[in-house]
Design an enzyme around this catalytic site. Structure first.
Site, short mmCIF file in Angstrom:
data_model
loop_
_atom_site.label_atom_id
_atom_site.label_comp_id
_atom_site.label_asym_id
_atom_site.label_seq_id
_atom_site.Cartn_x
_atom_site.Cartn_y
_atom_site.Cartn_z
N ARG A 16 0.42 -1.10 -0.10
CA ARG A 16 -0.07 -0.28 -0.09
C ARG A 16 0.96 1.27 -0.48
O ARG A 16 1.80 1.66 -0.15
CB ARG A 16 -1.14 -0.13 1.29
CG ARG A 16 -0.43 -0.53 2.78
CD ARG A 16 -1.11 -0.23 3.56
NE ARG A 16 -1.47 -1.31 4.30
CZ ARG A 16 -3.03 -1.42 5.02
NH1 ARG A 16 -3.35 0.22 5.33
NH2 ARG A 16 -3.60 -2.28 5.39
N TYR A 157 8.90 11.95 15.92
CA TYR A 157 10.01 11.05 14.58
C TYR A 157 11.25 10.02 14.77
O TYR A 157 11.91 10.92 13.72
CB TYR A 157 9.80 11.91 13.42
CG TYR A 157 9.61 11.48 11.87
CD1 TYR A 157 8.27 10.38 11.41
CD2 TYR A 157 10.62 11.81 11.16
CE1 TYR A 157 8.57 10.05 10.45
CE2 TYR A 157 10.38 11.28 9.91
CZ TYR A 157 9.39 10.48 9.55
OH TYR A 157 9.24 9.76 7.80
N LYS A 163 16.81 7.90 9.01
CA LYS A 163 16.05 8.35 7.10
C LYS A 163 18.21 9.18 6.91
O LYS A 163 18.51 8.90 5.62
CB LYS A 163 15.51 9.63 6.65
CG LYS A 163 14.46 8.61 7.17
CD LYS A 163 13.42 7.88 5.65
CE LYS A 163 12.35 7.08 5.90
NZ LYS A 163 11.77 6.05 5.12
#
Lengths: 258, 188
Positions: A16, A157, A163
């Site tokens: 998804r 986060y 990242k």
């Protein structure tokens, strides 16, 4: 449109959201697709099958593979299934992510290990296992899907620092893998309304009031992924392209609620 | 102190509606005792959608994480889930307080098995527990709560929406209450 005719692509986390949009875009450009979701059963498998069906409707081959990328043996099994089912691998899109939304004082040791195991080690496992297949076919491309959390603070986060590490890792790979004919780049995506946005809007209620111009669609991220997978991007190496509709340019004029 | 403006039937109906929309199934086929994961095919990500819909309908904030994660944050890592990802005796006892004494939950079960105990009914109960905390009076001072749609409660005097305590805060408070009373968890 990138010409990916005859290419075989593996998109992690593609049942998804952004991953699914990437799988469909690469298929539209001619690639056969391995859809990858973490769990083998239940509704997420159903979503993966649905995505594979959508790829087949575009006239391309598709298989579903599963496994937790945090586990090297499961990554190995997924890659073996791709080799068996599709006959090789040219393009690897590292899109899967898994993270708690918590501020640092609340992070448990097991949260932290999951963060690193999945969002750092997991991607390395994927590349290690995919490389021999890519080399057999004379090279290929790796695209890592990053987010603005790599360079700007987002509330709760802890995925952001992962990242950031991965953007550096991609630079490393671009140099290390060049002689094998494998390129590596990343996309730093802005705000995208996917499942993780559903958590983010809770932590960050102001998000719900942002105008549409502040958001990037999964399809827009997919468009840039297809470009980075194609021959037109051959001279881009180890870079991270920011795909955020300029959101990050506006330090002094953040989009505000109307 | 039940909330006189929102009935349990209404809550059940909205839980069914949220499940039906999220999981793309028929609302009237859902039984309240069905497991969201095992019987209705939900994934952990679907919980976000289901909760979001209910939060919008009732003007509440449901707990954002599982009970045992709250326990570990409040009482210390390892109190509820051991290094092998299995639940402790204290965690099993607390889960029985939540899901009922007959729930087949035992110490040593894998923590990953716990979300399967969430049912349509247990979600409705979580909503109800928050709604039960309707304040005696609005911040404007008036005690004239009313509800036109049977879901959102507003002040009859100033029109402001009722503000309920957040599900996370209520859960944390409950964990500490149970711990004080029963000492389920060994806290170092």
């Amino acid at each position: 449109m990138a010409n990916l005719e005859g290419k075989i692509a593996w998109v992690t986390g593609s049942s998804r959201g952004i991953g699914r949009a990437i799988a469909l875009r690469l298929a539209r450009d001619g690639a056969d697709i391995a859809i990858h979701g973490r769990s083998e059963g239940g509704a997420s498998r159903a979503h993966a099958e649905e995505a594979a069906e959508a790829v087949r409707a575009l006239g391309r081959r598709a298989i579903c593979v599963s496994g937790d990328i945090a586990r090297k043996d499961e990554v190995g099994a997924a890659v073996a299934a791709i080799e068996e089912g599709l006959g090789g691998l040219d393009l690897v899109v590292l899109n899967a992510a898994r993270a708690p939304f918590k501020e640092t004082p609340r992070l448990l040791e097991r949260d932290l290990r999951m963060l690193v195991d999945t969002n750092l080690l997991g991607h390395v496992f994927c590349v290690q296992k995919a490389l021999p297949l890519m080399e057999q076919r004379g090279g290929g491309s790796i695209v890592f899907i990053s987010s603005l959390g790599s360079r700007y603070m987002n509330p709760q986060y802890p995925l952001g620092p992962m990242k950031a590490a991965m953007e550096a890792m991609v630079r490393q790979w671009a140099e290390e893998l060049r002689e094998k004919g494998v390129g590596a780049n990343a996309i730093c995506a802005g705000l995208v309304k996917t499942d993780s946005y559903k958590t983010l809007r809770r932590i960050w209620p102001e998000l719900s009031g942002l105008p549409d111009e502040a958001f990037v669609t999964p399809e827009e991220v997919a468009d840039v992924t297809a470009f980075l997978c194609g021959a037109d991007a051959a001279a881009i190496s180890g870079q991270t392209l920011i795909v955020d509709r300029g959101l990050s340019n506006r330090i002094l004029r953040a989009p505000t609620t109307e | 102190m039940a909330n006189p403006h929102v009935t349990r039937e209404r809550i059940d109906q909205e839980v069914r509606a949220a499940l039906a929309t999220t999981l793309r199934i028929e609302a009237d086929t859902i039984e309240m005792e069905q497991s969201i994961i095992n019987d209705l095919g939900a994934t952990s990500i679907d919980f976000l959608d289901i909760n979001f819909r209910l939060e919008q309908v009732f003007g509440i904030q449901l707990a954002s994480q599982l009970l045992l994660d709250h326990v570990e944050e409040e009482l210390g890592e390892g109190t509820a889930i051991d290094r092998d990802n299995k639940i402790t005796a204290g965690a099993a006892a607390l889960l029985k307080e939540q899901f009922g004494p007959d729930a087949p939950i035992d110490a040593g079960m894998y923590a990953d098995e716990i979300p399967a105990f969430v049912t349509a009914g247990s979600i409705a109960t979580a909503v109800e527990k928050i709604l039960d905390h309707l304040a005696d009076a609005c911040t404007c001072g008036a005690s004239e709560w009313k509800s036109e749609d049977g879901a959102k409660v507003v002040c009859g005097a100033c029109g402001a929406e009722a503000v309920y305590p957040d599900g996370d805060e209520l859960t944390k408070g409950w964990i500490h209450d149970v711990q004080r009373e029963k000492q389920l968890f060994a806290v170092s």
